[in-house]
Design a protein around this motif. Structure first.
Motif, PDB file in Angstrom:
ATOM      1  N   MET A  16       0.846  -1.197   0.000  1.00 56.77           N
ATOM      2  CA  MET A  16       0.000   0.000   0.000  1.00 56.77           C
ATOM      3  C   MET A  16       0.881   1.247   0.000  1.00 56.77           C
ATOM      4  N   GLN A  17       0.499   2.224  -0.802  1.00 52.71           N
ATOM      5  CA  GLN A  17       1.270   3.453  -0.904  1.00 52.71           C
ATOM      6  C   GLN A  17       1.252   4.233   0.408  1.00 52.71           C
ATOM      7  N   PRO A  18       2.335   5.009   0.689  1.00 57.71           N
ATOM      8  CA  PRO A  18       2.388   5.770   1.953  1.00 57.71           C
ATOM      9  C   PRO A  18       1.197   6.702   2.147  1.00 57.71           C
ATOM     10  N   GLU A  19       0.758   7.354   1.047  1.00 60.41           N
ATOM     11  CA  GLU A  19      -0.384   8.276   1.179  1.00 60.41           C
ATOM     12  C   GLU A  19      -1.648   7.532   1.628  1.00 60.41           C
ATOM     13  N   LYS A  20      -1.826   6.329   1.114  1.00 62.88           N
ATOM     14  CA  LYS A  20      -2.995   5.543   1.507  1.00 62.88           C
ATOM     15  C   LYS A  20      -2.876   5.083   2.955  1.00 62.88           C
ATOM     16  N   ARG A  21      -1.661   4.729   3.368  1.00 61.59           N
ATOM     17  CA  ARG A  21      -1.455   4.326   4.761  1.00 61.59           C
ATOM     18  C   ARG A  21      -1.792   5.470   5.711  1.00 61.59           C
ATOM     19  N   LEU A  41      -5.321   7.779   9.672  1.00 60.42           N
ATOM     20  CA  LEU A  41      -6.108   8.891  10.208  1.00 60.42           C
ATOM     21  C   LEU A  41      -7.562   8.484  10.423  1.00 60.42           C
ATOM     22  N   THR A  42      -8.088   7.683   9.505  1.00 62.51           N
ATOM     23  CA  THR A  42      -9.471   7.222   9.635  1.00 62.51           C
ATOM     24  C   THR A  42      -9.637   6.330  10.856  1.00 62.51           C
ATOM     25  N   VAL A  43      -8.695   5.426  11.060  1.00 69.97           N
ATOM     26  CA  VAL A  43      -8.747   4.561  12.252  1.00 69.97           C
ATOM     27  C   VAL A  43      -8.624   5.400  13.521  1.00 69.97           C
ATOM     28  N   ALA A  44      -7.774   6.440  13.490  1.00 65.92           N
ATOM     29  CA  ALA A  44      -7.617   7.321  14.652  1.00 65.92           C
ATOM     30  C   ALA A  44      -8.924   8.037  14.976  1.00 65.92           C
ATOM     31  N   VAL A  45      -9.630   8.499  13.937  1.00 63.18           N
ATOM     32  CA  VAL A  45     -10.928   9.152  14.155  1.00 63.18           C
ATOM     33  C   VAL A  45     -11.918   8.153  14.744  1.00 63.18           C
TER      34      VAL A  45
END
Length: 209
Positions: free
Chosen positions: A1-6, A11-15
């Motif tokens: 997976m690309q760094p931007e996607k990671r 961030l989504t998991v953090a939210v």
């Protein structure tokens, strides 16, 4: 997976985790969040098998993040009006004369806007012979079908609850046409995702013909 996607996924998991700090309605939030967990797992697996464009991946992550925030307040209790007034001094509720909380409407609109580009690209990955318009039409129909199935799911869950709990979970706020409006907004959101470059491609193909 690309760094931007990671980064987007992280961030989504953090939210998601942040919205579970001292939950207000844990049972109802868990019902809504179950789809969030399924969505995150699906997104990760899907990108492993059929790599998505970074922008499409980020759009879906953005939708899931906003959904997590809305789910904490069961949509109809999301204090967006208070937040906007605190930041700008302007009240959307007063300005538009709204009598209900429209957070759920925003989520359904975002569903169409954020998922359609990725679905369209996926259609063309799987079936390269599809024209851009055909791929978009299939993506639009998938959004419409998914919205319908979701409303059925909400209805089915509500049947197992008390009337008060069902109202809190569904967030209809007394609107008999709530499901119809939600499905319409998802469809309109998908139509808003019609990309200009597809129009350009279709126009070029017509000229060449």
């Amino acid at each position: 997976m690309q760094p931007e996607k990671r980064i987007a996924l992280g961030l989504t998991v953090a939210v998601f985790l942040a919205t579970w700090i001292a939950p207000i309605w844990p049972v109802e939030q868990a019902l809504h969040s179950s789809l969030t967990v399924v969505g995150l797992c699906w997104l990760w697996r899907h990108d492993q098998r059929w790599p998505m464009r970074t922008i499409d991946f980020a759009l879906i992550c953005g939708f899931i993040a906003v959904h997590c925030v809305a789910a904490r307040w069961l949509y109809s209790n999301l204090p967006y009006d208070e937040w906007v007034r605190a930041l700008t001094g302007w009240s959307p509720q007063q300005a538009f004369g709204w009598q209900r909380n429209h957070a759920d409407r925003l989520i359904h609109l975002m569903f169409g806007v954020c998922f359609t580009p990725g679905l369209r690209e996926h259609m063309q990955q799987r079936w390269p012979r599809l024209s851009p318009r055909q791929a978009f039409a299939l993506a639009l129909m998938l959004i419409m079908c998914a919205s319908l199935v979701y409303e059925w799911l909400e209805w089915g869950i509500a049947l197992t609850m008390s009337p008060e709990a069902a109202e809190a979970y569904n967030g209809q706020q007394g609107d008999l046409w709530d499901a119809h409006a939600d499905m319409l907004l998802a469809t309109l959101g998908a139509l808003l995702a019609w990309p200009r470059r597809v129009e350009a491609s279709c126009a070029a193909a017509a000229e060449a013909a």
